[in-house]
Design a protein around this motif. Structure first.
Motif, mmCIF file in Angstrom:
data_model
loop_
_atom_site.group_PDB
_atom_site.id
_atom_site.type_symbol
_atom_site.label_atom_id
_atom_site.label_comp_id
_atom_site.label_asym_id
_atom_site.label_seq_id
_atom_site.Cartn_x
_atom_site.Cartn_y
_atom_site.Cartn_z
ATOM 1 N N ALA A 229 -12.482 -18.657 61.689
ATOM 2 C CA ALA A 229 -13.258 -17.425 61.517
ATOM 3 C C ALA A 229 -12.345 -16.206 61.526
ATOM 4 N N ALA A 230 -11.358 -16.214 62.401
ATOM 5 C CA ALA A 230 -10.410 -15.096 62.466
ATOM 6 C C ALA A 230 -9.604 -14.991 61.171
ATOM 7 N N ARG A 231 -9.210 -16.145 60.610
ATOM 8 C CA ARG A 231 -8.426 -16.148 59.357
ATOM 9 C C ARG A 231 -9.172 -15.492 58.205
ATOM 10 N N VAL A 232 -10.492 -15.681 58.160
ATOM 11 C CA VAL A 232 -11.268 -15.120 57.041
ATOM 12 C C VAL A 232 -12.042 -13.869 57.454
ATOM 13 N N ASN A 233 -11.732 -13.372 58.667
ATOM 14 C CA ASN A 233 -12.350 -12.145 59.174
ATOM 15 C C ASN A 233 -13.880 -12.262 59.253
ATOM 16 N N ALA A 234 -14.360 -13.412 59.716
ATOM 17 C CA ALA A 234 -15.802 -13.639 59.864
ATOM 18 C C ALA A 234 -16.226 -13.304 61.287
ATOM 19 N N ASN A 235 -17.466 -12.886 61.438
ATOM 20 C CA ASN A 235 -17.980 -12.645 62.793
ATOM 21 C C ASN A 235 -19.017 -13.688 63.197
ATOM 22 N N LYS A 236 -19.384 -14.568 62.267
ATOM 23 C CA LYS A 236 -20.341 -15.634 62.553
ATOM 24 C C LYS A 236 -19.723 -16.984 62.196
ATOM 25 N N ILE A 237 -20.131 -17.989 62.944
ATOM 26 C CA ILE A 237 -19.703 -19.363 62.682
ATOM 27 C C ILE A 237 -20.974 -20.194 62.545
ATOM 28 N N ALA A 238 -21.172 -20.813 61.398
ATOM 29 C CA ALA A 238 -22.363 -21.640 61.162
ATOM 30 C C ALA A 238 -22.029 -23.098 61.465
ATOM 31 N N LEU A 239 -22.870 -23.718 62.292
ATOM 32 C CA LEU A 239 -22.692 -25.122 62.636
ATOM 33 C C LEU A 239 -23.875 -25.925 62.089
ATOM 34 N N GLY A 240 -23.662 -27.208 61.876
ATOM 35 C CA GLY A 240 -24.651 -28.038 61.195
ATOM 36 C C GLY A 240 -25.582 -28.833 62.086
ATOM 37 N N HIS A 241 -25.820 -28.388 63.311
ATOM 38 C CA HIS A 241 -26.753 -29.112 64.175
ATOM 39 C C HIS A 241 -28.150 -29.130 63.566
ATOM 40 N N THR A 242 -28.798 -30.282 63.706
ATOM 41 C CA THR A 242 -30.153 -30.454 63.169
ATOM 42 C C THR A 242 -31.154 -30.617 64.315
ATOM 43 N N ALA A 243 -32.412 -30.727 63.957
ATOM 44 C CA ALA A 243 -33.460 -30.976 64.953
ATOM 45 C C ALA A 243 -33.211 -32.302 65.669
ATOM 46 N N ASP A 244 -32.647 -33.265 64.977
ATOM 47 C CA ASP A 244 -32.323 -34.555 65.613
ATOM 48 C C ASP A 244 -31.313 -34.342 66.743
ATOM 49 N N ASP A 245 -30.299 -33.517 66.484
ATOM 50 C CA ASP A 245 -29.308 -33.208 67.521
ATOM 51 C C ASP A 245 -29.980 -32.528 68.711
ATOM 52 N N GLN A 246 -30.923 -31.642 68.397
ATOM 53 C CA GLN A 246 -31.654 -30.928 69.440
ATOM 54 C C GLN A 246 -32.431 -31.918 70.321
ATOM 55 N N ALA A 247 -33.149 -32.839 69.690
ATOM 56 C CA ALA A 247 -33.939 -33.833 70.423
ATOM 57 C C ALA A 247 -33.033 -34.700 71.301
ATOM 58 N N GLU A 248 -31.910 -35.129 70.760
ATOM 59 C CA GLU A 248 -30.957 -35.937 71.532
ATOM 60 C C GLU A 248 -30.460 -35.169 72.750
ATOM 61 N N THR A 249 -30.170 -33.898 72.553
ATOM 62 C CA THR A 249 -29.634 -33.076 73.642
ATOM 63 C C THR A 249 -30.662 -32.895 74.753
ATOM 64 N N VAL A 250 -31.909 -32.621 74.383
ATOM 65 C CA VAL A 250 -32.959 -32.459 75.392
ATOM 66 C C VAL A 250 -33.096 -33.750 76.201
ATOM 67 N N LEU A 251 -33.190 -34.869 75.520
ATOM 68 C CA LEU A 251 -33.372 -36.149 76.199
ATOM 69 C C LEU A 251 -32.169 -36.471 77.085
ATOM 70 N N MET A 252 -30.964 -36.236 76.579
ATOM 71 C CA MET A 252 -29.752 -36.520 77.345
ATOM 72 C C MET A 252 -29.717 -35.656 78.614
ATOM 73 N N ARG A 253 -30.046 -34.385 78.464
ATOM 74 C CA ARG A 253 -30.010 -33.491 79.629
ATOM 75 C C ARG A 253 -31.121 -33.811 80.624
ATOM 76 N N LEU A 254 -32.255 -34.255 80.129
ATOM 77 C CA LEU A 254 -33.346 -34.662 81.018
ATOM 78 C C LEU A 254 -32.925 -35.889 81.834
ATOM 79 N N ILE A 255 -32.332 -36.852 81.165
ATOM 80 C CA ILE A 255 -31.913 -38.091 81.823
ATOM 81 C C ILE A 255 -30.839 -37.833 82.872
ATOM 82 N N TYR A 256 -29.877 -36.983 82.543
ATOM 83 C CA TYR A 256 -28.746 -36.774 83.440
ATOM 84 C C TYR A 256 -28.926 -35.576 84.366
ATOM 85 N N GLY A 257 -30.058 -34.884 84.242
ATOM 86 C CA GLY A 257 -30.382 -33.824 85.180
ATOM 87 C C GLY A 257 -30.030 -32.440 84.670
#
Length: 175
Positions: free
Chosen positions: A21-49
């Protein structure tokens, strides 16, 4: 440098994104997380506290150093993204480590979520995504309310810069 392989890899990825981002003078970084990643994260965090903040999972927008991380695909399912790519004859990049069951997230992705979809609720991913959204919204509301209506009432900075807390009233507040 400490932490799990996943934590160290995440740190290295984010450092790479910041340099790019610094090389191209960007102030935003777009990542490709999807709703599936979101669901996995919620479940993982619920399981592990996790509490409200942790169960809010992946924020669609957040600050990272001097950059803003955005996740434009966070409300799209992985299957919708893959269908879009296929329709346009684009090949997705697949991380081969995603198929290995040596990581907690992969076990949740490859085994637990399919089991929950098949045996309990075919809509489990959407339910988990909505739960994360609700918890993030609730946390924002509570934080905003506490700042405006509680902390600013009972915590003051005097003219010398000292912080003073009205303990008599502060001690009566909910934990």
């Amino acid at each position: 440098s400490g932490g799990s392989k996943e934590d160290v890899a995440r740190k290295v990825r984010y450092e790479f994104f910041a340099k790019a981002a610094a090389r191209v003078n960007a102030n935003k970084i777009a990542l490709g997380h999807t709703a599936d990643d979101q669901a996995e994260t919620v479940l993982m965090r619920l399981i592990y506290g996790a509490g409200m903040v942790g169960l809010g999972a992946i924020a669609p927008v957040r600050k990272f150093n001097e950059y803003i991380i955005i996740r434009p695909l966070i409300e799209s399912s992985k299957s919708d993204v893959n269908a879009y790519l296929k329709k346009r004859r684009l090949k997705p990049r697949i991380d081969s480590s995603n198929a290995q069951d040596i990581y907690k997230r992969n076990k949740i992705r490859n085994h637990l979520l399919p089991l929950l979809e098949k045996e309990y609720s075919p809509n489990i991913k959407n339910i988990l995504v909505r739960t994360a959204e609700s918890l993030r919204d609730n946390y924002d509301l509570i934080s905003d309310y506490l700042l405006k209506n509680v902390f600013l009432k009972y915590i003051k900075t005097d003219k010398d810069g000292y912080i003073k807390i009205n303990l008599k009233n502060f001690d009566k507040l909910h934990v």
